[in-house]
Design a protein around this motif. Structure first.
Motif, PDB file in Angstrom:
ATOM      1  N   GLU A  47       6.026   0.681   3.555  1.00 56.09           N
ATOM      2  CA  GLU A  47       5.157   0.975   5.609  1.00 56.09           C
ATOM      3  C   GLU A  47       4.917   2.266   6.076  1.00 56.09           C
ATOM      4  N   ILE A  48       4.908   2.762   5.335  1.00 60.53           N
ATOM      5  CA  ILE A  48       4.484   4.448   5.597  1.00 60.53           C
ATOM      6  C   ILE A  48       3.008   4.328   5.584  1.00 60.53           C
ATOM      7  N   ALA A  49       2.119   3.732   4.150  1.00 62.53           N
ATOM      8  CA  ALA A  49       1.019   3.799   4.527  1.00 62.53           C
ATOM      9  C   ALA A  49       0.436   2.622   5.423  1.00 62.53           C
ATOM     10  N   GLU A  50       1.266   1.237   6.277  1.00 63.73           N
ATOM     11  CA  GLU A  50       0.613   0.409   7.182  1.00 63.73           C
ATOM     12  C   GLU A  50       0.895   1.375   8.369  1.00 63.73           C
ATOM     13  N   ARG A  51       2.103   2.553   8.526  1.00 64.23           N
ATOM     14  CA  ARG A  51       2.285   2.797  10.157  1.00 64.23           C
ATOM     15  C   ARG A  51       0.806   4.015   9.692  1.00 64.23           C
ATOM     16  N   HIS A  52       0.221   4.516   9.500  1.00 61.13           N
ATOM     17  CA  HIS A  52      -0.951   5.273   9.351  1.00 61.13           C
ATOM     18  C   HIS A  52      -1.492   4.854   9.160  1.00 61.13           C
ATOM     19  N   SER A  53      -2.395   3.468   9.103  1.00 62.28           N
ATOM     20  CA  SER A  53      -3.395   2.400   8.768  1.00 62.28           C
ATOM     21  C   SER A  53      -4.141   3.227   7.572  1.00 62.28           C
ATOM     22  N   VAL A  54      -3.223   3.829   6.075  1.00 61.33           N
ATOM     23  CA  VAL A  54      -4.072   4.257   4.712  1.00 61.33           C
ATOM     24  C   VAL A  54      -3.388   3.615   3.378  1.00 61.33           C
TER      25      VAL A  54
END
Ligand SMILES: NC(=O)c1ccc[n+]([C@@H]2O[C@H](COP(=O)([O-])OP(=O)(O)OC[C@H]3O[C@@H](n4cnc5c(N)ncnc54)[C@H](OP(=O)(O)O)[C@@H]3O)[C@@H](O)[C@H]2O)c1
Length: 275
Positions: free
Chosen positions: A204-211
């Motif tokens: 989820e955090i990865a999606e939020r930062h597009s990483v």
């Protein structure tokens, strides 16, 4: 693309991300190191016990990056602990690597049962004084073992490389290292033996930062003040793993990454027998 650096207590610079090379063989290590250096890595981690120092050296020689821009790390294996044995083993590592000097030389494991790590450390101080090693460090050392090195030789390590990832955050050891000006390097930073990278909190955090999930975890290391040394032989993942300086995790995200059961995945420093 290059990682920023931190300055160690001996005045030398250390990149904030390095390339791990275990369990690559010589051929894999040569290609991975060449590729990583050309991408922008400037810190490479190997060890006598990995059996790939020759490949790592070939990779450095094959890349376009000048030797003096690369921080080459290798480690003393358990069976070579002791004053004379360390001097011999270092010479063999240096020969396999094909380098004039090693930037960072670490005692791989303390092996307290042998009680030879102080003698090994004295030999490493001689190697540094002779100009064959730039910086001296340890790996998998606990506070009492580091304290003993300092008490008996007056010289402390500038780096302690330990198992460190969100499943094993090592708060106490990191605090000890920081208090003594020692840079903590994290091995197995992506917790490769676990399903960390597919955990919903991380994705989820990865999606939020597009990483990618791997970038989230490596960014967590960097923001925690740890120098991670992720291993990858894949050029795309090597690039991804170095590219973590363009976003910042919030305090809540930092806490969420590490909010999980704490379990050591590898050996116990006081008892692990690495030869
Ligand atoms: N001092 C010590 O006692 C000690 C002990 C263990 C390890 N180490 C050092 O620490 C280094 C790193 O530890 P490690 O290799 O055990 O574990 P790691 O770096 O946590 O994980 C490496 C694994 O993750 C994969 N990977 C790399 N980047 C990825 C990404 N962005 N997304 C998904 N998967 C990714 C790699 O596969 P691909 O290659 O296919 O990308 C490899 O299978 C070692 O290579 C070694 O140099 C030191």
């Amino acid at each position: 693309m290059q990682a920023p650096t931190t300055t160690m207590t001996d005045g030398r610079d250390l990149p904030l991300i390095g390339l791990g090379t275990y369990p690559m063989d010589d051929a894999e290590a040569a290609e991975a190191v060449r590729c990583a250096l050309d991408i922008g890595y400037r810190l490479v981690d190997t060890a006598a016990s990995y059996g790939n120092e020759a490949g790592v050296g070939q990779g450095i020689a094959m890349s376009d990056v000048p030797r003096d821009e690369v921080v080459v790390t290798t480690k003393l294996r358990g069976e070579h602990q002791g004053y004379e044995a360390t001097l011999r083993a270092f010479g063999e590592s240096r020969q396999r690597l094909g380098v004039e000097y090693v930037d960072l030389y670490l005692i791989h494991w303390p092996l307290p049962r042998l009680d030879l790590y102080v003698d090994s450390w004295k030999a490493m101080i001689k190697l540094r004084d002779d100009g064959l090693v730039n910086s001296l460090g340890v790996s998998n050392f606990m506070p009492e073992q580091i304290t003993r090195l300092v008490d008996e030789t007056g010289v402390g390590p500038v780096v302690n490389q330990i198992e460190l990832h969100p499943h094993f955050v090592q708060e106490d050891m990191r605090a000890f290292d920081a208090e003594h000006g020692i840079v903590t390097e994290g091995w197995q930073p992506l917790a490769r033996k676990t399903d960390l990278l597919s955990q919903p909190e991380i994705t989820e955090i990865a999606e939020r930062h597009s990483v990618t999930p791997g970038q989230v975890v490596l960014r967590w290391h960097v923001q925690s003040g740890v120098v991670p040394i992720p291993k990858s032989g894949n050029p795309q993942r090597q690039r991804e793993n170095l590219d973590v300086f363009g976003f910042v995790l919030s305090e809540a995200e930092m806490a969420r990454v590490a909010d999980r059961a704490q379990v050591r995945g590898g050996g116990e420093p006081d008892t692990h027998e690495e030869f």
